[in-house]
Design a protein around this motif. Structure first.
Motif, PDB file in Angstrom:
ATOM      1  N   PHE A  50       0.848  -1.179   0.000  1.00  0.00           N
ATOM      2  CA  PHE A  50       0.000   0.000   0.000  1.00  0.00           C
ATOM      3  C   PHE A  50       0.889   1.237   0.000  1.00  0.00           C
ATOM      4  N   THR A  51       0.671   2.101  -0.966  1.00  0.00           N
ATOM      5  CA  THR A  51       1.481   3.301  -1.099  1.00  0.00           C
ATOM      6  C   THR A  51       0.635   4.502  -1.501  1.00  0.00           C
ATOM      7  N   GLY A  52       1.130   5.652  -1.157  1.00  0.00           N
ATOM      8  CA  GLY A  52       0.604   6.918  -1.658  1.00  0.00           C
ATOM      9  C   GLY A  52       1.722   7.495  -2.501  1.00  0.00           C
ATOM     10  N   SER A  53       1.804   7.078  -3.735  1.00  0.00           N
ATOM     11  CA  SER A  53       2.987   7.310  -4.573  1.00  0.00           C
ATOM     12  C   SER A  53       3.341   8.775  -4.773  1.00  0.00           C
ATOM     13  N   ASP A  54       2.354   9.659  -4.710  1.00  0.00           N
ATOM     14  CA  ASP A  54       2.644  11.066  -4.995  1.00  0.00           C
ATOM     15  C   ASP A  54       2.640  11.963  -3.756  1.00  0.00           C
ATOM     16  N   CYS A  56       3.359  10.489  -0.186  1.00  0.00           N
ATOM     17  CA  CYS A  56       3.901   9.818   1.002  1.00  0.00           C
ATOM     18  C   CYS A  56       5.428   9.715   0.919  1.00  0.00           C
ATOM     19  N   PRO A  57       6.165  10.606   1.610  1.00  0.00           N
ATOM     20  CA  PRO A  57       7.630  10.546   1.558  1.00  0.00           C
ATOM     21  C   PRO A  57       8.215   9.195   1.979  1.00  0.00           C
ATOM     22  N   PRO A  58       7.709   8.555   3.061  1.00  0.00           N
ATOM     23  CA  PRO A  58       8.267   7.234   3.401  1.00  0.00           C
ATOM     24  C   PRO A  58       8.054   6.197   2.302  1.00  0.00           C
ATOM     25  N   CYS A  59       6.937   6.294   1.581  1.00  0.00           N
ATOM     26  CA  CYS A  59       6.667   5.369   0.471  1.00  0.00           C
ATOM     27  C   CYS A  59       7.689   5.561  -0.643  1.00  0.00           C
ATOM     28  N   LYS A  60       7.988   6.813  -0.941  1.00  0.00           N
ATOM     29  CA  LYS A  60       8.957   7.112  -1.993  1.00  0.00           C
ATOM     30  C   LYS A  60      10.346   6.609  -1.615  1.00  0.00           C
ATOM     31  N   MET A  61      10.722   6.792  -0.362  1.00  0.00           N
ATOM     32  CA  MET A  61      12.037   6.339   0.095  1.00  0.00           C
ATOM     33  C   MET A  61      12.112   4.810   0.139  1.00  0.00           C
ATOM     34  N   LEU A  62      11.013   4.165   0.527  1.00  0.00           N
ATOM     35  CA  LEU A  62      11.003   2.702   0.592  1.00  0.00           C
ATOM     36  C   LEU A  62      11.214   2.111  -0.796  1.00  0.00           C
ATOM     37  N   LYS A  63      10.691   2.769  -1.821  1.00  0.00           N
ATOM     38  CA  LYS A  63      10.898   2.299  -3.189  1.00  0.00           C
ATOM     39  C   LYS A  63      12.393   2.213  -3.495  1.00  0.00           C
ATOM     40  N   PHE A 114       0.380   4.135   5.683  1.00  0.00           N
ATOM     41  CA  PHE A 114       1.237   4.116   4.491  1.00  0.00           C
ATOM     42  C   PHE A 114       2.670   4.360   4.900  1.00  0.00           C
ATOM     43  N   PRO A 115       3.612   3.664   4.341  1.00  0.00           N
ATOM     44  CA  PRO A 115       3.469   2.453   3.533  1.00  0.00           C
ATOM     45  C   PRO A 115       3.092   1.262   4.412  1.00  0.00           C
ATOM     46  N   LEU A 116       2.517   0.276   3.793  1.00  0.00           N
ATOM     47  CA  LEU A 116       2.145  -0.959   4.485  1.00  0.00           C
ATOM     48  C   LEU A 116       2.450  -2.137   3.577  1.00  0.00           C
ATOM     49  N   LEU A 117       3.161  -3.114   4.119  1.00  0.00           N
ATOM     50  CA  LEU A 117       3.388  -4.388   3.437  1.00  0.00           C
ATOM     51  C   LEU A 117       2.556  -5.433   4.158  1.00  0.00           C
ATOM     52  N   THR A 118       1.714  -6.133   3.421  1.00  0.00           N
ATOM     53  CA  THR A 118       0.879  -7.188   3.985  1.00  0.00           C
ATOM     54  C   THR A 118       1.128  -8.464   3.196  1.00  0.00           C
ATOM     55  N   VAL A 119       1.299  -9.558   3.912  1.00  0.00           N
ATOM     56  CA  VAL A 119       1.478 -10.861   3.266  1.00  0.00           C
ATOM     57  C   VAL A 119       0.181 -11.639   3.422  1.00  0.00           C
ATOM     58  N   LEU A 120      -0.341 -12.109   2.292  1.00  0.00           N
ATOM     59  CA  LEU A 120      -1.553 -12.917   2.261  1.00  0.00           C
ATOM     60  C   LEU A 120      -1.219 -14.304   1.740  1.00  0.00           C
ATOM     61  N   ASP A 121      -1.963 -15.304   2.220  1.00  0.00           N
ATOM     62  CA  ASP A 121      -1.805 -16.620   1.616  1.00  0.00           C
ATOM     63  C   ASP A 121      -2.629 -16.650   0.328  1.00  0.00           C
ATOM     64  N   GLY A 132       4.692   1.356   7.981  1.00  0.00           N
ATOM     65  CA  GLY A 132       5.582   2.485   8.145  1.00  0.00           C
ATOM     66  C   GLY A 132       6.990   2.243   7.646  1.00  0.00           C
ATOM     67  N   TYR A 133       7.749   3.336   7.650  1.00  0.00           N
ATOM     68  CA  TYR A 133       9.159   3.294   7.296  1.00  0.00           C
ATOM     69  C   TYR A 133       9.811   4.556   7.838  1.00  0.00           C
ATOM     70  N   SER A 134      10.921   4.399   8.532  1.00  0.00           N
ATOM     71  CA  SER A 134      11.557   5.538   9.195  1.00  0.00           C
ATOM     72  C   SER A 134      12.451   6.359   8.272  1.00  0.00           C
ATOM     73  N   MET A 135      12.620   5.935   7.053  1.00  0.00           N
ATOM     74  CA  MET A 135      13.400   6.645   6.031  1.00  0.00           C
ATOM     75  C   MET A 135      14.873   6.792   6.407  1.00  0.00           C
ATOM     76  N   ASN A 136      15.398   5.855   7.158  1.00  0.00           N
ATOM     77  CA  ASN A 136      16.807   5.904   7.552  1.00  0.00           C
ATOM     78  C   ASN A 136      17.685   4.942   6.753  1.00  0.00           C
ATOM     79  N   GLY A 137      17.107   4.288   5.764  1.00  0.00           N
ATOM     80  CA  GLY A 137      17.864   3.370   4.933  1.00  0.00           C
ATOM     81  C   GLY A 137      17.956   1.955   5.491  1.00  0.00           C
ATOM     82  N   VAL A 138      17.436   1.736   6.688  1.00  0.00           N
ATOM     83  CA  VAL A 138      17.491   0.414   7.311  1.00  0.00           C
ATOM     84  C   VAL A 138      16.204  -0.333   6.979  1.00  0.00           C
ATOM     85  N   VAL A 139      16.351  -1.390   6.184  1.00  0.00           N
ATOM     86  CA  VAL A 139      15.188  -2.163   5.734  1.00  0.00           C
ATOM     87  C   VAL A 139      15.248  -3.604   6.243  1.00  0.00           C
TER      88      VAL A 139
END
Length: 150
Positions: A50-54, A56-63, A114-121, A132-139
């Motif tokens: 889940f992203t807000g591509s235009d 959401c700064p954390p979404c852009k950085m996670l990309k 946002f951002p959200l990663l969800t795993v489904l079966d 979420g994402y803290s935008m610090n480069g640590v993934v």
């Protein structure tokens, strides 16, 4: 001679830039039913992003920090990838896609994080998620989510 070399290099550089910008977005599906169907056929889980591509700064950085890495490319082969974008600029996706994405937001991202990663079966049941994402480069936690649910 300089101009000849320059003219030769421009198309080469333009092509190289295009390759850097497109990390293989073709792997990402945008339709939930297609993703679930493909997951059933291939016996894989679905990774929903889940992203807000235009907006959401954390979404852009996670990309950049996650999706464009070699580690993600390797781990993502274990998943069917589903991209759910909820942009503020209505011109970025079709109205039909926006309706579809908002339905998925209501169903799979009730807190609208946002951002959200969800795993489904392959049946659509939620197995795990990371928001979420803290935008610090640590993934590391994102890669761990992928590793644990493949």
């Amino acid at each position: 001679m300089k101009y000849f070399i320059l003219l030769f290099m421009i198309p080469l550089l333009a092509t190289a830039q295009a390759d850097l910008n497109n990390v293989d977005d073709s792997k990402w599906l945008t339709n939930y039913d297609s993703a679930i169907s493909k997951a059933k056929k291939q016996h894989k889980n679905v990774l929903v992003y889940f992203t807000g591509s235009d907006w959401c700064p954390p979404c852009k950085m996670l990309k950049t920090d996650l999706f464009e890495t070699h580690e993600f490319q390797e781990l993502s082969s274990n998943y069917i990838l589903l991209y759910v974008d909820v942009p503020r600029n209505r011109d970025l996706i079709s109205e039909k896609q926006m309706v579809h994405n908002k339905e998925l937001l209501t169903k799979l991202n009730k807190k609208k994080v946002f951002p959200l990663l969800t795993v489904l079966d392959s049946k659509g049941n939620e197995l795990d998620q990371l928001s979420g994402y803290s935008m610090n480069g640590v993934v590391d936690s994102h890669l761990k989510l992928l590793e644990n649910n493949k």
